[in-house]
Design an enzyme around this catalytic site. Structure first.
Site: not given
Length: 335
Positions: A117, A141, A145
């Site tokens: 991402s 998040y 990643k």
């Protein structure tokens, strides 16, 4: 031989499955259906409903279907929500990936394309993000990643160490991998497949219009040409093609970079999206203006030059194409 698609019943994953089939490669899908949909998996494609934390089932799946590589898309993908649920995010995105890599090592599967991402960059201080732009994630998040990317690098290094063997004394294979970073994935490559996320801009706007509500813009006082945030918006079918190109390159032994940005190079503003929604749907509306959301940077746009060179990355769809395909797919599913 086949390729495993984790999260293959999801919005992006189902498009990757379709692209694999179009390219003549047999896909196998693993998905726990926490956000995916069983009906998104085509008839005839092997489907295993399980979470990646179930190492035994994943290992058995890799063996049963003679899997040669993995396209890893499964995970908890909501940056804002990850701030509220850090433990869940790390479990689903990091611990689960460790289990997946263990299953791959146990079965000799040594190729993986990782869906990373652009959240790994945080709020970059450059107009155009490249693969060399420093990473500084601002959410669990984004951190998860980035850890995933580092996991791949560390496992690959372990396999390259001379004399490194597993518990049974067998040589550890060198993991071949690449990670693809991208931001906002939109549109549809088939009327049967559409974005059902409760957090993404396109479905939020489309569902509001379908319900007779007025879509909302969060903040119009940013330092951008029209005052609204600018981001990369890329069509899901274009994205899927590059995932398959990465898989084929790994299978062919073609050297790849560890990370690629799948970026538009110029970006689109939220206001431009609203204008396109009105233009394509024929529903005239004036968006409601709400305050800024904390942590939203004014502009994050990435170049896709390296991916264009190596992974058949092309922006084949205009903004109107993205809106029209998303609208058509959602209209085909009235519920």
């Amino acid at each position: 031989m086949s390729w495993l698609v984790t999260g293959g019943a999801g919005y992006i994953g189902s498009h990757v499955v379709k692209a694999l089939l179009d390219a003549g490669t047999d896909p196998v899908v693993v998905d726990d259906l926490s956000s995916g949909h069983r009906e998104f998996v085509p008839d005839g494609v092997p489907f295993v409903e399980t979470n990646l934390l179930d190492t035994d089932t994943v290992t058995a799946t890799l063996k049963e279907h003679d899997v040669t590589g993995v396209i890893h898309l499964a995970g908890y993908k909501y940056a804002g929500e990850s701030v509220k649920r850090p433990l869940h995010t790390y479990t689903q995105n990091v611990t689960a990936m460790v289990h997946l890599l263990e299953a791959m090592a146990a079965t000799g599967v040594d190729k993986i394309v990782f869906s990373s991402s652009a959240a790994t960059f945080g709020t970059p201080d450059v107009d155009l993000v490249t693969e060399d732009t420093p990473t500084a994630p601002e959410s669990p998040y984004g951190e998860s990643k980035l850890i995933g990317e580092r996991l791949l690098a560390d496992v690959a290094t372990a396999g390259a160490v001379a004399g490194n063997v597993d518990e049974a004394g067998a040589p550890v294979p060198v993991l071949r991998h690449t990670s693809l970073r991208y931001f906002n994935v939109v549109g549809s490559g088939s009327p049967d497949l559409y974005d059902t996320s409760p957090h993404n801009l396109f479905p939020l706007v489309i569902d509001a219009l379908r319900a007779g509500r007025t879509p909302r813009i969060n903040g119009t006082d940013y330092a951008t040409p029209d005052g609204t945030c600018v981001r990369d918006y890329v069509h899901v079918a274009d994205l899927a093609v590059s995932h398959v190109a990465a898989a084929r390159a790994l299978e062919a032994g073609t050297p790849l970079q560890p990370v690629y940005n799948l970026g538009s190079g110029d970006g689109v503003s939220v206001r431009q999206i609203m204008d396109a929604m009105a233009r394509v749907t024929g529903i005239d509306f004036t968006p409601e203006i709400a305050p800024r959301r904390p942590g939203d940077p004014a502009r994050i746009v990435a170049t896709g030059e390296a991916a264009a060179r190596d992974l058949d990355w092309v922006m084949r769809h205009s903004l109107d194409d993205m809106v029209a395909s998303a609208w058509e797919a959602r209209q085909a599913h009235p519920s």
